[in-house]
Motif scaffolding. Structure first.
Motif, PDB file in Angstrom:
ATOM      1  N   VAL A   1     -12.222 -10.455  -7.296  1.00  0.00           N
ATOM      2  CA  VAL A   1     -11.910  -9.024  -7.196  1.00  0.00           C
ATOM      3  C   VAL A   1     -11.526  -8.496  -8.567  1.00  0.00           C
ATOM      4  O   VAL A   1     -10.799  -9.161  -9.314  1.00  0.00           O
ATOM      5  CB  VAL A   1     -10.761  -8.760  -6.197  1.00  0.00           C
ATOM      6  N   ARG A   2     -12.012  -7.305  -8.876  1.00  0.00           N
ATOM      7  CA  ARG A   2     -11.610  -6.614 -10.094  1.00  0.00           C
ATOM      8  C   ARG A   2     -10.904  -5.316  -9.723  1.00  0.00           C
ATOM      9  O   ARG A   2     -11.386  -4.570  -8.858  1.00  0.00           O
ATOM     10  CB  ARG A   2     -12.832  -6.311 -10.973  1.00  0.00           C
ATOM     11  N   VAL A   3      -9.779  -5.047 -10.349  1.00  0.00           N
ATOM     12  CA  VAL A   3      -9.008  -3.836 -10.060  1.00  0.00           C
ATOM     13  C   VAL A   3      -9.456  -2.745 -11.030  1.00  0.00           C
ATOM     14  O   VAL A   3      -9.095  -2.771 -12.206  1.00  0.00           O
ATOM     15  CB  VAL A   3      -7.501  -4.095 -10.186  1.00  0.00           C
ATOM     16  N   ASP A   4     -10.213  -1.770 -10.540  1.00  0.00           N
ATOM     17  CA  ASP A   4     -10.688  -0.687 -11.399  1.00  0.00           C
ATOM     18  C   ASP A   4      -9.758   0.518 -11.374  1.00  0.00           C
ATOM     19  O   ASP A   4      -9.694   1.277 -12.340  1.00  0.00           O
ATOM     20  CB  ASP A   4     -12.091  -0.268 -10.979  1.00  0.00           C
ATOM     21  N   GLN A   5      -9.067   0.722 -10.267  1.00  0.00           N
ATOM     22  CA  GLN A   5      -8.112   1.823 -10.145  1.00  0.00           C
ATOM     23  C   GLN A   5      -7.020   1.364  -9.180  1.00  0.00           C
ATOM     24  O   GLN A   5      -7.288   1.147  -8.000  1.00  0.00           O
ATOM     25  CB  GLN A   5      -8.820   3.078  -9.635  1.00  0.00           C
ATOM     26  N   GLU A   6      -5.802   1.197  -9.685  1.00  0.00           N
ATOM     27  CA  GLU A   6      -4.745   0.562  -8.894  1.00  0.00           C
ATOM     28  C   GLU A   6      -4.352   1.356  -7.655  1.00  0.00           C
ATOM     29  O   GLU A   6      -4.013   0.780  -6.622  1.00  0.00           O
ATOM     30  CB  GLU A   6      -3.500   0.342  -9.757  1.00  0.00           C
ATOM     31  N   GLY A   7      -4.384   2.671  -7.735  1.00  0.00           N
ATOM     32  CA  GLY A   7      -3.916   3.482  -6.621  1.00  0.00           C
ATOM     33  C   GLY A   7      -2.399   3.502  -6.541  1.00  0.00           C
ATOM     34  O   GLY A   7      -1.696   2.912  -7.365  1.00  0.00           O
ATOM     35  N   THR A   8      -1.875   4.175  -5.542  1.00  0.00           N
ATOM     36  CA  THR A   8      -0.431   4.258  -5.323  1.00  0.00           C
ATOM     37  C   THR A   8      -0.110   3.834  -3.901  1.00  0.00           C
ATOM     38  O   THR A   8      -0.958   3.923  -3.002  1.00  0.00           O
ATOM     39  CB  THR A   8       0.098   5.686  -5.576  1.00  0.00           C
ATOM     40  N   LEU A   9       1.128   3.404  -3.684  1.00  0.00           N
ATOM     41  CA  LEU A   9       1.553   2.895  -2.374  1.00  0.00           C
ATOM     42  C   LEU A   9       2.038   4.040  -1.488  1.00  0.00           C
ATOM     43  O   LEU A   9       2.805   4.900  -1.917  1.00  0.00           O
ATOM     44  CB  LEU A   9       2.675   1.874  -2.563  1.00  0.00           C
ATOM     45  N   LEU A  10       1.556   4.055  -0.250  1.00  0.00           N
ATOM     46  CA  LEU A  10       1.968   5.052   0.738  1.00  0.00           C
ATOM     47  C   LEU A  10       2.632   4.359   1.907  1.00  0.00           C
ATOM     48  O   LEU A  10       2.094   3.386   2.448  1.00  0.00           O
ATOM     49  CB  LEU A  10       0.746   5.836   1.233  1.00  0.00           C
TER      50      LEU A  10
END
Length: 271
Positions: free
Chosen positions: A73-82
């Motif tokens: 897996v490659r992380v391209d955009q971490e995002g945020t936790l909801l």
């Protein structure tokens, strides 16, 4: 998948590349009471489950050839936790039932009586990942076709988390690490715009890659063994985390115009 997809005892390997992007994703590998967490990147059980759904595998069916796949897996955009916080009560203000049932199959009431049920579920917002799944070439090509013509709806960890973009990126004949390193950056337009505003149109960017490795320094409990609703089983696997420079995919900047070749509006007048 039928056994005939396995071409001989030592089939040629291929890598299936998947773009996992959506408004919300949730990749849990454990549930404690009323709390369902998500890992910061896709789990192997979640990705294999997505492929099994695409290929039309019922949950009760053995995973077969899917058990032998390896993943990165490659992380391209971490995002945020909801955090999604729920409270549930009976509209007639009756005590809520418990999970246990009586000999007649009727749910027992909670003891002591419980009138409010609290649950918490966690999601990743606006995250983008590239998953690489390696296996025998005939099987990988079959899965690529299944992802574009899925038998069951595809989801990013949970049924409510639907993909916002086509999942299939392509097939490569490289190793998982090489495939993840050569694939251009898949971040969304907003993230790419923010990066360009801060750093300019750089040709490459560093991204974190997680791949399976026998001597990996991290242990994850997300290797699927069975998805049967009454016999869900998982095993552990070892992974290693790496940082790799990948192409951003930005177009080459336009070179400044040569002043000597600039348009002269008076040229036709001979001035």
């Amino acid at each position: 998948m039928e056994d005939k997809l396995m071409a001989g005892p030592d089939p040629i390997q291929a890598v299936l590349l998947l773009r996992l992007a959506g408004p919300m994703q949730s990749w849990g590998d454990q549930s404690v009471f009323n709390r369902r967490d998500t890992r910061p990147q896709p789990t192997k059980s979640g990705v294999i489950g997505l492929l099994a759904a695409a290929a039309g595998h019922p949950r009760e069916e053995p995973l077969g050839d899917l058990l032998g796949l390896t993943m990165g897996v490659r992380v391209d955009q971490e995002g945020t936790l909801l955090r999604d916080y729920h409270t549930v009560s009976d509209y007639q203000d009756r005590p809520l039932p418990q999970a246990g049932v009586s000999a007649k199959g009727i749910q027992k009431p909670t003891s002591p009586a419980k009138y409010t049920h609290v649950t918490q579920r966690f999601y990743l917002q606006d995250a983008v990942f590239v998953a690489a799944v390696a296996g025998p070439a005939p099987l990988v090509h079959s899965l690529a076709n299944a992802v574009t013509h899925p038998a069951f709806p595809l989801a990013l960890g949970r049924r409510s988390c639907v993909p916002s973009q086509p999942i299939l990126l392509g097939i490569k004949n490289d190793s998982i690490l090489e495939a993840l390193t050569s694939q251009p950056w898949q971040a969304g337009g907003h993230a790419r715009g923010a990066f360009e505003k801060r750093h300019g149109r750089l040709a490459r960017i560093d991204r974190m890659v997680t791949i399976e490795a026998a001597d990996g320094d991290h242990v994850l409990h997300d290797e699927p063994v069975s998805f049967h609703p009454r016999d869900r089983r998982y095993a552990t696997r070892r992974v290693t985390h790496l940082w790799r420079s990948i192409p951003t995919g930005f177009p080459d900047p336009v070179p400044p115009a040569d002043a000597s070749s600039a348009h002269d509006p008076f040229a036709l007048l001979g001035w």
